[in-house]
Design an enzyme around this catalytic site. Structure first.
Site, mmCIF file in Angstrom:
data_model
loop_
_atom_site.group_PDB
_atom_site.id
_atom_site.type_symbol
_atom_site.label_atom_id
_atom_site.label_comp_id
_atom_site.label_asym_id
_atom_site.label_seq_id
_atom_site.Cartn_x
_atom_site.Cartn_y
_atom_site.Cartn_z
ATOM 1 N N LYS A 118 0.837 -1.206 0.000
ATOM 2 C CA LYS A 118 0.000 0.000 0.000
ATOM 3 C C LYS A 118 0.866 1.247 0.000
ATOM 4 O O LYS A 118 0.573 2.226 -0.696
ATOM 5 C CB LYS A 118 -0.949 -0.003 1.205
ATOM 6 C CG LYS A 118 -1.873 1.216 1.311
ATOM 7 C CD LYS A 118 -2.909 1.310 0.196
ATOM 8 C CE LYS A 118 -3.677 2.630 0.173
ATOM 9 N NZ LYS A 118 -4.734 2.748 1.165
ATOM 10 N N LYS B 293 -0.866 11.605 5.147
ATOM 11 C CA LYS B 293 -0.683 10.542 6.154
ATOM 12 C C LYS B 293 0.004 9.334 5.510
ATOM 13 O O LYS B 293 0.957 8.775 6.063
ATOM 14 C CB LYS B 293 -2.044 10.128 6.724
ATOM 15 C CG LYS B 293 -1.960 9.116 7.859
ATOM 16 C CD LYS B 293 -3.192 8.209 7.930
ATOM 17 C CE LYS B 293 -3.064 7.083 6.949
ATOM 18 N NZ LYS B 293 -4.076 6.034 7.033
#
Lengths: 295, 295
Positions: free
Chosen positions: A171, A239
């Site tokens: 990811k 983030k």
């Protein structure tokens, strides 16, 4: 059939849990705000008062929350999952969090005989609602096989990348590529429009060759039409890039392109754009280039 | 039917000229080395001794050479095209050169009643050989219409972007996206492999989502198999990024991602890799990240 648990019922978690429920699974649910749990209870979910309560009722517990500290608290905090999980049960963390913290969490759970999969997703809210997510999985093959039928209720492309943490690493890699490609497309379209070429025609021509990407197609179009309504918010992209850069640092790697994208996102955020779509990176680049042209 | 000219018969120009000849066009050809012109003469081309000689025999002259100074010399140098071209004829520059110089060249030709198109291509040697190039065109619409039937003998996707220079601007945008995407894919696959995830599986998973690109597919595979045989050479990518950065500078723009990619290509070149495929950017990144991991 296993009894399932689901912790975190936000814009991603709620539709994901709903797919499990409508497929006929027994699902114990918990969320910080009670609204979504009550909503899901009305279609058959078991609303719970804490992660511990979810754990006590479940063999496999899915987690879908924003960040690393949220996952840590749900697993190991007061009234957390660990207080209720039986040995042999499985935690499936579908949040996007640190690969390194993930390895640590998996090791701590393993000490109690609990298996863990990291299974972050891409595809966003639309993918969650349409059960069309890509799911990148880290963890043991046999645990993956056990959970796979449930992944198939939520996603389309489901790939086991490797052991614990490998899903999160994948990811992070995904978010590096997404941000870097957004920056490349932004720089290209900005140069084109400042040089007097029609960026829409440039996008069309570039889609036919090696510059083709889904980002050029979708986000390129957003830039041209200046549609920066999310989509995927700048603050979430920040983030996720922070996770990627933090992982790189701990591995002794430099990622100059990712660093550059993160700086531009910081500029967008400083300018009040945290809730814009991540294609708004373009706006920071436009301001960088606001110096008058050379004579 | 117009009589055509073709100047520059290298690995791109020769197969492009050949498509015109085999379609039945009369083509006057010139190249610095005589071999390719003789080869094309054997299938019907008219071999010439200079660009001027080509110009004297042609209504439309195509140019396919490496860089801006080469085009300038062919147009305006001794025995150059300008000495032989008649008013009403057309110069079609298919080289990849500076958009700003292109506008200047077009203006100087216009003073003599000569039209110009800039028509750089993407698709490389394979695209040239298979008549499958993408052609990005700048110049007047009516001139584009006149030349389009010949573009269709050499390319597949043919887009007029705008006026003089817009084709070169589009090509610069293309090269910005290509280099930036190569860097993003390099950073992602490097992080993945250093973190212990299988980069081949990461590539597979990423191709299913927003990280999808032709670069991830083709160049990502080159990185994983470490096949850095060209392909598109580092030294040409450097030349093209230099054009992009020079154009940006003159427009008062900063392109930090493109700058970062150019620095990494400089490192590849400094390490002897000028003739490697541009996916070898990865190797420079690997060396950047050779510091030992933090404890």
């Amino acid at each position: 059939m296993s009894t399932l648990g689901f912790v975190g019922l936000g814009i991603m978690g709620k539709p994901m849990a709903r797919h499990l429920i409508t497929a006929g699974c027994a699902v114990a649910v918990f969320s910080r705000s009670s609204g979504p749990a009550e909503e899901l209870a009305s279609i058959g979910a078991i609303a719970c008062n804490s992660p511990r309560d979810v754990a006590a009722k479940s063999d496999i517990v899915f987690i879908m929350v924003p960040d690393t500290p949220d996952v840590e608290k749900i697993l190991f905090g007061k009234n957390g999952l660990l207080e209720g999980l039986k040995p042999g049960s499985v935690v499936v963390d579908m949040s996007t969090i640190s690969p390194l913290a993930t390895k640590d969490f998996a090791a701590r759970l393993a000490e109690k005989g609990i298996d863990m999969l990291d299974a972050p997703v891409s595809g966003g809210q639309v993918g969650a609602e349409n059960a069309a997510l890509s799911i990148m999985v880290g963890g043991k093959e046999e645990v993956f096989k056990k959970v796979k039928p449930y992944f198939e209720l939520m996603g389309k492309l489901i790939v086991r990348i490797g052991g614990n943490g490998a899903g999160q690493t994948c990811k992070a890699a995904n978010q590096i590529v997404v941000a870097g490609t957004i920056q490349a497309v932004s720089e290209a379209l900005l140069l084109a429009s400042r040089a007097g070429a029609d960026p829409a025609k440039v996008r069309e021509a570039l889609l036919g060759g090696f510059a083709q990407s889904r980002i050029l197609d979708v986000h390129g179009n957003r830039m041209i039409t200046r549609n920066f309504a999310p989509g995927f918010r700048v603050k979430l992209q920040q983030k996720d890039l922070n996770i990627a850069l933090d992982t790189a640092r701990s591995l002794g790697l430099r990622l100059p392109g990712t660093q550059s994208a993160q700086e531009l996102y910081s500029a967008v955020a400083a300018d009040g754009g945290s809730d814009l779509d991540h294609s708004a990176l373009l706006t920071a680049l436009e301001k960088l280039g606001s110096a008058p042209p050379e004579p």
